[in-house]
Design an enzyme around this catalytic site. Structure first.
Site, mmCIF file in Angstrom:
data_model
loop_
_atom_site.group_PDB
_atom_site.id
_atom_site.type_symbol
_atom_site.label_atom_id
_atom_site.label_comp_id
_atom_site.label_asym_id
_atom_site.label_seq_id
_atom_site.Cartn_x
_atom_site.Cartn_y
_atom_site.Cartn_z
ATOM 1 N N ASP A 197 -2.344 -9.303 7.430
ATOM 2 C CA ASP A 197 -2.935 -8.797 5.894
ATOM 3 C C ASP A 197 -2.268 -7.730 5.370
ATOM 4 O O ASP A 197 -3.139 -6.968 6.330
ATOM 5 C CB ASP A 197 -4.231 -9.828 5.685
ATOM 6 C CG ASP A 197 -4.898 -9.470 4.529
ATOM 7 O OD1 ASP A 197 -4.125 -10.150 3.547
ATOM 8 O OD2 ASP A 197 -6.129 -9.237 4.162
ATOM 9 N N GLU A 237 2.922 -8.877 5.529
ATOM 10 C CA GLU A 237 2.441 -9.132 3.983
ATOM 11 C C GLU A 237 2.693 -7.428 3.443
ATOM 12 O O GLU A 237 1.568 -6.945 3.459
ATOM 13 C CB GLU A 237 0.807 -9.875 3.455
ATOM 14 C CG GLU A 237 1.128 -9.377 2.025
ATOM 15 C CD GLU A 237 -0.881 -9.724 1.336
ATOM 16 O OE1 GLU A 237 -0.434 -10.498 0.283
ATOM 17 O OE2 GLU A 237 -1.513 -9.628 2.105
#
Ligand code: NAG
Ligand code: NAG
Ligand code: CA
Ligand code: CA
Length: 578
Positions: free
Chosen positions: A221, A294
């Site tokens: 993330d 990401e």
């Protein structure tokens, strides 16, 4: 050549062939599950791990290879699980560690890979590490980024003008420690200090822990936020330059992000994690473990996450080119550019990936129009490499309406009622539609954490299973086509036939040629594929049609004249091999 050396040569070639076999992830179809909204197993209105386990067979049904699950670890849920208070525990809301182990075991039986969402940039402020850090405990003192700020005319000012993604200063005063801590997201999400090797080791141990538990990899993330610029000799950080398009110092866009994202150290962190995965695999065997990262960074920077000359990086740095750049009015040349740009900038020997939605973006059908749902699914699943589908996109789910009163997303709640809709990520997070029954079959309870979207009776798994050209059945048909050698391994040419029609040619010697065609706008178009592709076979047949098509599966068509209905996308297959 002696017999022995020929045998050795043959054996050598055999080994080479085995080595050259494509790893599982390269052409995988990934599916993102947002566990809160996928399936509730116990009637409390919130999706959970047993709900996921119950629906793993559905993933199999729709041809999914692997699923990455948004966080389900222990969390006070200030950012719905992206604020983790214990990196090695399942949150009771989602179940127990045993439920997790059952899910992994069932997934292995079905051969669906499980990818964990790894959130390294920050923890929750309720994480034991933060509590100890705030208390100044020696080992933990520098786990996070602390600074006393400055006194100006007797008033305390934060160390810099840095802004949080969720509005307001990225620095929060901590009464206990009498210092500010950095939080690039919510104030309940303090940033780790990745310049501290002990923190890095702590995070490495988190990876090892879940590898031991049997996960097939990690989706990392918000990696581009991991490092901030290094403090100067006095321990101070510089202000970021101003952007001139907003005067609101609380708005994230107020500063130009040169010190808080995309620092040169960051890809190396990913290289370090890849080594941990490789090491684990060496010791434990099994299929390749993967990293998906990401990073909402300029494309040249994203490419660094694949690795450098000497170190391997993530197998899958998310390709957000389509998600970030395409809009309602983008023409076929824009699509062509974005796709080819990724393919040409990608380092040799690496594989592509394609993404169009996630739990932070409005639904594809709401962003691009409900008429383009199949078009995007066909595009993602017939391009080379792997596809990543957000839950519900296979059904063409649209944004659900969530009133201001029902809004729970911190990104929207930190703003105002007048413009919350523009900020809110709730509409794309409404519960999954399983049936046309009560609360869309999501829960047996009487309430859901976000309202069920109003159109669930038309768009749900049960109803769409029964309609031959539903989005769901188009999606399943695409998964069958992905098994074709041409689509799995073939070469690719992407061309705009005009501003209106995009064409993707896939071809492989000894196999059929496949062409996906996309009529992006709402006129009827007639195209001659020989205008853009040379050496095409003359005759094709329809290998995939949608509810926009007037042709049927198997109908013949000449490459020199293909008619496309408004917003129609189809896949054609040559009648002869090449
Ligand atoms: C590639 O990354 C590794 C690991 O971080 C580093 O040691 C090496 O110097 C880098 N190589 C180049 C050519 O930048
Ligand atoms: C797409 C995605 O995963 N977005 C997440 C990025 O990280 C922030 C903070 O952890 C989350 O709030 C987003 O949901
Ligand atoms: Ca539940
Ligand atoms: Ca950070």
């Amino acid at each position: 050549m002696t017999t022995w050396s020929s045998i050795a040569l043959l054996l050598g070639l055999g080994l080479l062939a085995v080595d050259a076999a494509a790893p599982w992830w390269q052409t995988a179809s990934f599916y993102q599950i947002y566990p809160r909204s996928f399936k509730d197993s116990d009637g409390d209105g919130i999706g959970d791990l047993n709900g996921v386990t119950e629906k793993l067979e559905y993933l199999k049904e729709i041809g999914v290879t692997a699923t990455w699950l948004s966080p389900f670890l222990r969390s006070p849920m200030a950012d719905f699980g992206y604020d983790i208070s214990d990196f090695k525990e399942v949150d009771p809301l989602f179940g127990t560690m045993e439920d997790f182990e059952n899910m992994v075991a069932r997934a292995k039986q079905l051969n669906v890979k499980i990818i964990l969402d790894f959130v390294p940039n920050h923890s929750s402020d309720e994480c034991d590490w933060f509590i100890r850090s705030a208390a100044g405990e020696e080992k933990y003192k520098d786990y996070y980024i602390w600074h006393p700020g400055f006194l100006e005319n007797g008033e305390r000012k934060p160390p810099t003008n840095w802004v949080s993604v969720f509005r307001g200063s990225a620095w929060e005063w901590h009464e206990g420690r009498q210092e500010y801590y950095l939080h690039q997201f919510h104030k309940k999400q303090p940033d780790f200090n990745f310049r501290n090797p002990v923190v890095r080791e702590e995070m490495n141990n988190v990876l090892r822990f879940w590898l031991e538990k049997g996960v097939d990899g990690f989706r990392v993330d918000a990696i581009y936020h991991a490092f901030e610029v290094e403090a100067d000799a006095n321990g101070n950080y510089p202000d970021e330059p101003r952007n001139d398009w907003t005067n609101d110092p609380d708005e994230y866009g107020y500063t130009h992000k040169i010190y808080t994202v995309d620092q040169p150290e960051t890809p190396h962190l990913v290289y370090e994690w890849r080594e941990i995965l490789e090491q684990f695999q060496k010791e434990n065997g099994g299929d390749e473990r993967i990293l998906m990262v990401e990073t909402w960074s300029p494309i040249e920077i994203v490419m660094h996450y694949y690795g450098n000359e000497t170190a391997e990086g993530a197998q899958i740095p998310f390709n957000f080119q389509l998600i970030s750049n395409l809009h309602m009015d983008s023409d076929a040349y824009h699509y062509e550019y974005l796709i080819n740009n990724w393919l040409s900038l990608m380092p040799t020997g690496k594989s592509a990936n394609w993404v169009i939605g996630n739990h932070d973006k409005n639904r594809v059908g709401s962003r691009f129009g409900a008429d383009r749902v199949d078009l995007f699914n066909i595009l993602l699943l017939t391009l080379p490499g792997c596809s990543i589908t957000y839950q519900g996109e296979e059904l063409g789910m649209l944004d659900g309406y969530v009133s201001w009163e029902d809004t729970v997303d911190p990104q929207a709640c930190n703003g105002y009622e007048e413009n919350y809709m523009a900020m809110s990520r709730d509409p794309a997070r409404t519960p999954m539609h399983w049936t046309n029954g009560k609360l869309a079959g999501f829960t047996s309870g009487s309430d859901t954490w976000l309202p069920v979207a109003q159109d669930y009776a038309q768009r749900n798994v049960q109803t769409e299973r029964g309609a031959p050209l539903s989005h769901l059945n188009v999606f399943k048909r695409l998964q069958q086509l992905r098994q074709e050698p041409t689509i799995e391994q073939g070469a690719t040419e992407v061309k705009a036939v005009s501003g209106y029609v995009l064409a993707v040619k896939r071809y492989l010697s000894g196999n059929y040629v496949y062409i996906s065609l996309f009529n992006i706008f709402d006129n009827i178009e007639n195209v001659n594929l020989n205008d853009v592709f040379s050496g095409l076979p003359d005759n094709f047949q329809y290998a995939l049609v949608t509810d926009k098509s007037i042709k049927q599966l198997g109908d013949k068509v000449s490459a020199s004249s293909v008619t496309l209905m408004p917003h129609e996308a189809v896949v054609l297959r040559s009648t002869t091999t090449i």
